[in-house]
Design a protein around this motif. Structure first.
Motif, PDB file in Angstrom:
ATOM      1  N   ASP B 172       0.809  -1.221   0.000  1.00 55.06           N
ATOM      2  CA  ASP B 172       0.000   0.000   0.000  1.00 55.06           C
ATOM      3  C   ASP B 172       0.841   1.268   0.000  1.00 55.06           C
ATOM      4  O   ASP B 172       0.295   2.367  -0.106  1.00 55.06           O
ATOM      5  CB  ASP B 172      -0.961   0.005   1.200  1.00 55.06           C
ATOM      6  N   ALA B 181      -7.313   1.159   0.160  1.00 56.88           N
ATOM      7  CA  ALA B 181      -8.524   0.420   0.538  1.00 56.88           C
ATOM      8  C   ALA B 181      -8.958  -0.517  -0.583  1.00 56.88           C
ATOM      9  O   ALA B 181      -9.292  -1.683  -0.352  1.00 56.88           O
ATOM     10  CB  ALA B 181      -9.645   1.401   0.880  1.00 56.88           C
ATOM     11  N   MET B 184      -6.561  -3.487  -0.683  1.00 61.80           N
ATOM     12  CA  MET B 184      -6.753  -4.462   0.383  1.00 61.80           C
ATOM     13  C   MET B 184      -8.058  -5.240   0.181  1.00 61.80           C
ATOM     14  O   MET B 184      -8.127  -6.434   0.464  1.00 61.80           O
ATOM     15  CB  MET B 184      -6.736  -3.774   1.756  1.00 61.80           C
ATOM     16  N   ALA B 185      -9.077  -4.545  -0.356  1.00 63.00           N
ATOM     17  CA  ALA B 185     -10.346  -5.234  -0.626  1.00 63.00           C
ATOM     18  C   ALA B 185     -10.134  -6.339  -1.662  1.00 63.00           C
ATOM     19  O   ALA B 185     -10.670  -7.441  -1.548  1.00 63.00           O
ATOM     20  CB  ALA B 185     -11.389  -4.232  -1.122  1.00 63.00           C
ATOM     21  N   ALA B 188      -8.431  -9.242  -0.107  1.00 66.89           N
ATOM     22  CA  ALA B 188      -9.256  -9.969   0.863  1.00 66.89           C
ATOM     23  C   ALA B 188     -10.098 -11.052   0.199  1.00 66.89           C
ATOM     24  O   ALA B 188     -10.572 -11.959   0.856  1.00 66.89           O
ATOM     25  CB  ALA B 188     -10.150  -8.996   1.624  1.00 66.89           C
ATOM     26  N   LYS B 189     -10.300 -10.936  -1.117  1.00 64.18           N
ATOM     27  CA  LYS B 189     -11.133 -11.960  -1.758  1.00 64.18           C
ATOM     28  C   LYS B 189     -10.491 -12.530  -3.024  1.00 64.18           C
ATOM     29  O   LYS B 189     -11.048 -12.450  -4.113  1.00 64.18           O
ATOM     30  CB  LYS B 189     -12.536 -11.399  -2.045  1.00 64.18           C
ATOM     31  N   GLN B 204      -2.717  -0.837  10.696  1.00 61.35           N
ATOM     32  CA  GLN B 204      -4.009  -0.446  10.124  1.00 61.35           C
ATOM     33  C   GLN B 204      -4.226  -1.004   8.729  1.00 61.35           C
ATOM     34  O   GLN B 204      -5.345  -1.294   8.337  1.00 61.35           O
ATOM     35  CB  GLN B 204      -4.099   1.071  10.083  1.00 61.35           C
ATOM     36  N   THR B 205      -3.112  -1.145   8.010  1.00 62.68           N
ATOM     37  CA  THR B 205      -3.175  -1.693   6.666  1.00 62.68           C
ATOM     38  C   THR B 205      -3.936  -3.015   6.649  1.00 62.68           C
ATOM     39  O   THR B 205      -4.632  -3.336   5.698  1.00 62.68           O
ATOM     40  CB  THR B 205      -1.743  -1.931   6.145  1.00 62.68           C
ATOM     41  N   GLN B 207      -6.355  -4.154   8.512  1.00 63.78           N
ATOM     42  CA  GLN B 207      -7.717  -4.242   9.042  1.00 63.78           C
ATOM     43  C   GLN B 207      -8.692  -4.945   8.121  1.00 63.78           C
ATOM     44  O   GLN B 207      -9.387  -5.878   8.522  1.00 63.78           O
ATOM     45  CB  GLN B 207      -8.232  -2.853   9.388  1.00 63.78           C
ATOM     46  N   SER B 208      -8.717  -4.501   6.840  1.00 68.11           N
ATOM     47  CA  SER B 208      -9.714  -5.086   5.946  1.00 68.11           C
ATOM     48  C   SER B 208      -9.309  -6.482   5.485  1.00 68.11           C
ATOM     49  O   SER B 208     -10.138  -7.250   5.015  1.00 68.11           O
ATOM     50  CB  SER B 208      -9.933  -4.172   4.738  1.00 68.11           C
ATOM     51  N   LEU B 209      -8.042  -6.819   5.621  1.00 67.86           N
ATOM     52  CA  LEU B 209      -7.587  -8.142   5.208  1.00 67.86           C
ATOM     53  C   LEU B 209      -7.983  -9.212   6.217  1.00 67.86           C
ATOM     54  O   LEU B 209      -8.159 -10.377   5.863  1.00 67.86           O
ATOM     55  CB  LEU B 209      -6.060  -8.133   5.022  1.00 67.86           C
ATOM     56  N   GLN B 210      -8.139  -8.809   7.467  1.00 66.53           N
ATOM     57  CA  GLN B 210      -8.459  -9.740   8.550  1.00 66.53           C
ATOM     58  C   GLN B 210      -7.563 -10.972   8.549  1.00 66.53           C
ATOM     59  O   GLN B 210      -8.016 -12.095   8.309  1.00 66.53           O
ATOM     60  CB  GLN B 210      -9.927 -10.161   8.463  1.00 66.53           C
TER      61      GLN B 210
END
Lengths: 444, 242
Positions: B172, B181, B184-185, B188-189, B204-205, B207-210
């Protein structure tokens, strides 16, 4: 095979001219040139040439086969040689005319009939001397005189073979004319002489590729190429030189570009032990343009001393020189350039870019630019860069799955791409393959 | 075969300077990882050494893919076994088009018979999702790309190559908030069972990756590992408490 004894003398020049049944003016021209050759010293710049033993060179050899007009009529052995380098296939695809040189003399000539109807002349130079005597005499030696330099003088004294092209006014050839050259005898100098005249508004692209087998002793190649682009004409001359690494290649090539005309040299030097070649454009008429694209690859034991010259004599003339060189495994590449802008060349524009790529610590790159500017309003640009193949780049490509040799050749082919994209496809493919091979070797 | 195990890995710089010592980590198919650490901790060196970067030397330890130790294989062979490293600073290669490069890379993958034309079409869609506005596969590889374009170009290559073990070094950086964002989205998928590890200095980077697992590298050693609670702890307390 008629073969002369080695060494050069006035008698050899006389015998050579007699064997070719030449007119007296050509004999006299040769004799005068021979005197210049004897008188002139070796060039006072660049690589040492003192190792050349002029007494050990054979200045004329002629295959017993006379010229033939079709492929099938060529002797089997010669056909096999050319088959090996893929000539007939290339011809089938899109060649318009083919001149193939076998030991100093053209044995095969072919030009498409419709072009003959247009008055295009594409012959070996010896034939043209007889068949187009007036045209020949009018232009021969007018761009590169017999007293230009030692090797131009040598060529003028003993020249044999080469291509003669005349494209009449307004005739545009959209398919390149091609010639293949090949040296087949050890110690046989090849002194071909090429003369191209594009009359007013004419267009022609001439392509010359060289391959040579390996022999045990040095072989000298000293060609002279004269090109005349008359008013509004457009000439492109492409050479890919891949002599075997015992050949010394000392070629003088120059283009006279008249008003509104465009002259282009595309010059690739891959082979030879030593090449010294500086294609020149003389921008003689208003608005003339000259472009020189030069590519050199030097491996172990090789020196590529190349470059370009642009001489601006008239107003609003422009020139571009782009040189790319790759040195590997101890190879030496030098760029030697000259830009001259004479007082008569108002508003001239010139730009030179030379990029060198060094593959390892022991390889060498040198640059010798000379600018002589005699006007106040010229626009002059010069950029030069030397880069080393970075291990970061190699790692990057390798990390995506490319083996090291493939990564290396991709980087090198990418580096030369701006030149390669300008040469005919089959040569480009051949060049890319050569680079692939060299890179595989480079990693051993 | 679906696990990559780093066992007792020590890494030095090419001139012998020690960077990492005795680091052991595990990466499994289908799982998400965060490799965190302060600047200069050695986390970037870790993934570069893992891939075989010439500036690093593996001085001890193993990298086990199944039973095979691939620690000292050249980078191309690691790539062919399904490893991928998205560089923090992707290099430029003049005269080599982005698409040609990718085509060759795909051709080196054993058994890959995917239609390149379709892949390019997919990538155009992905590029648009990532906010890569002027994506043009005919451009020279990374040449003249902005910082953000280079990072997006790395992700697009990964999406085409579909590696089994992907490591992304600060993916990022160089992107604005929206760009980060979107990236990372996308990560994530992923639509294949990759093991995906994101290297970053910024919790924080992730977060959306979980991520399933967090590894914290500090002073060249593995300082902590754990799940979600560890991220929360890092977000409030930073690296200094570890």
């Amino acid at each position: 095979m008629l073969k002369f004894p080695t060494g050069l003398s006035e008698q050899v020049v006389r015998d050579l001219s007699a064997a070719k049944k030449e007119p007296l003016w050509m004999l006299n021209y040769r004799l005068k040139a021979y005197k210049n050759f004897i008188k002139f010293a070796l060039p006072d710049f660049g690589p040492d040439l003192s190792f050349i033993d002029f007494d050990k060179i054979c200045y004329y050899a002629r295959p017993t086969t006379r010229k033939v007009s079709s492929w099938k009529k060529l002797p089997k052995k010669i056909r096999q040689t050319y088959d090996a380098i893929g000539l007939p296939e290339a011809e089938k695809q899109y060649l318009a005319g083919v001149g193939a040189q076998y030991n100093s003399e053209i044995v095969y000539q072919n030009l498409k009939a419709e072009w003959e109807d247009l008055g295009v002349v594409f012959l070996d130079t010896d034939t043209a001397l007889h068949s187009h005597a007036e045209l020949f005499k009018q232009y021969f030696g007018t761009v590169i005189a017999a007293d230009d330099n030692k090797f131009a003088a040598l060529n003028s004294a003993v020249w044999s073979g080469g291509s003669f092209i005349y494209v009449p006014r307004g005739v545009r050839l959209d398919v390149p004319l091609q010639a293949y050259f090949r040296i087949n005898l050890a110690n046989l100098g090849q002194f071909e002489r090429t003369l191209i005249i594009a009359d007013e508004g004419a267009e022609v692209h001439y392509v010359e590729g060289c391959t040579a087998p390996i022999y045990s002793t040095d072989s000298l190649h000293a060609a002279v190429v004269e090109v005349i682009a008359k008013r509004g004409a457009r000439v492109r001359y492409t050479t890919i030189q891949n002599w075997s690494t015992n050949v010394v290649n000392l070629t003088t090539q120059r283009m006279l570009v008249e008003a509104g005309a465009v002259g282009e040299w595309i010059d690739g030097n891959i082979g030879s032990k030593l090449t010294m070649k500086y294609p020149a454009v003389i921008l003689a008429g208003e608005g003339a343009r000259g472009d020189i694209l030069s590519l050199a690859l030097a491996k172990s034991g090789q020196t590529q001393d190349n470059g370009g010259k642009a001489i601006h004599l008239a107003a609003n003339t422009s020139s571009t020189i782009i040189s790319k060189s790759v040195s590997l495994d101890g190879g030496v590449c030098a760029y030697r350039g000259k830009i001259a802008i004479e007082p008569t060349a108002a508003n001239a524009k010139t730009s030179t870019t030379c990029d060198a790529l060094l593959m390892d610590e022991k390889s060498v790159s040198k640059t010798y630019p000379t600018n002589v500017i005699k006007t106040a309003d010229a626009s002059i640009a010069h950029e030069a860069s030397v880069s080393r193949i970075g291990d970061e780049q190699l790692f990057y490509l390798a990390s995506r799955g490319l083996p090291a040799a493939e990564a290396l050749s991709m980087i090198v082919n990418g580096f030369v791409e701006p030149i390669v994209k300008n040469i005919p496809l089959e040569y480009a493919a051949e060049l890319n393959r050569l680079i692939d091979l060299d890179m595989t070797g480079a990693l051993r | 075969m679906s696990k990559l195990r780093i066992v007792g890995l020590s890494v030095a710089s090419a001139d012998g300077h020690k960077i990492l010592e005795d680091v052991s980590l595990e990466f499994a198919a289908g799982r998400r990882y965060g490799i965190l650490g302060p600047n200069g901790s050695g986390k970037s060196s870790l993934v570069n050494a893992l891939m075989g970067h010439p500036h690093y030397k593996i001085t001890a330890g193993k990298i086990l893919l199944g039973k095979e130790d691939i620690a000292h294989l050249p980078p191309d062979e690691k790539a062919q076994r399904g490893l991928f490293l998205g560089l923090q600073y992707p290099v430029e290669v003049e005269g080599v088009s982005w698409a040609d490069f990718l085509r060759v890379a795909l051709a080196r993958q054993a058994g890959n018979r995917a239609d390149f034309y379709e892949i390019l079409n997919d990538l155009r869609r992905h590029a648009s999702d990532l906010g890569f506005k002027n994506f043009d596969p005919d451009r020279d590889l990374n040449v003249g790309f902005s910082g953000g374009e280079k990072k997006r170009s790395e992700i697009l290559q990964m999406l085409a190559l579909r590696p089994r073990f992907a490591f992304l070094d600060e993916p990022d950086s160089g992107l604005d908030i929206d760009g980060a964002a979107a990236l990372m989205a996308k990560l994530a998928k992923l639509d294949w069972p990759a093991s995906l590890a994101v290297v970053t200095h910024n919790p924080q980077t992730l977060q959306s990756l979980q991520p399933d697992v967090i590894y914290v590298i500090k002073n060249g050693r593995l300082a902590a590992s754990g799940g979600e609670p560890l991220i929360a702890r890092l977000q409030s307390g930073g690296f200094k408490d570890l």
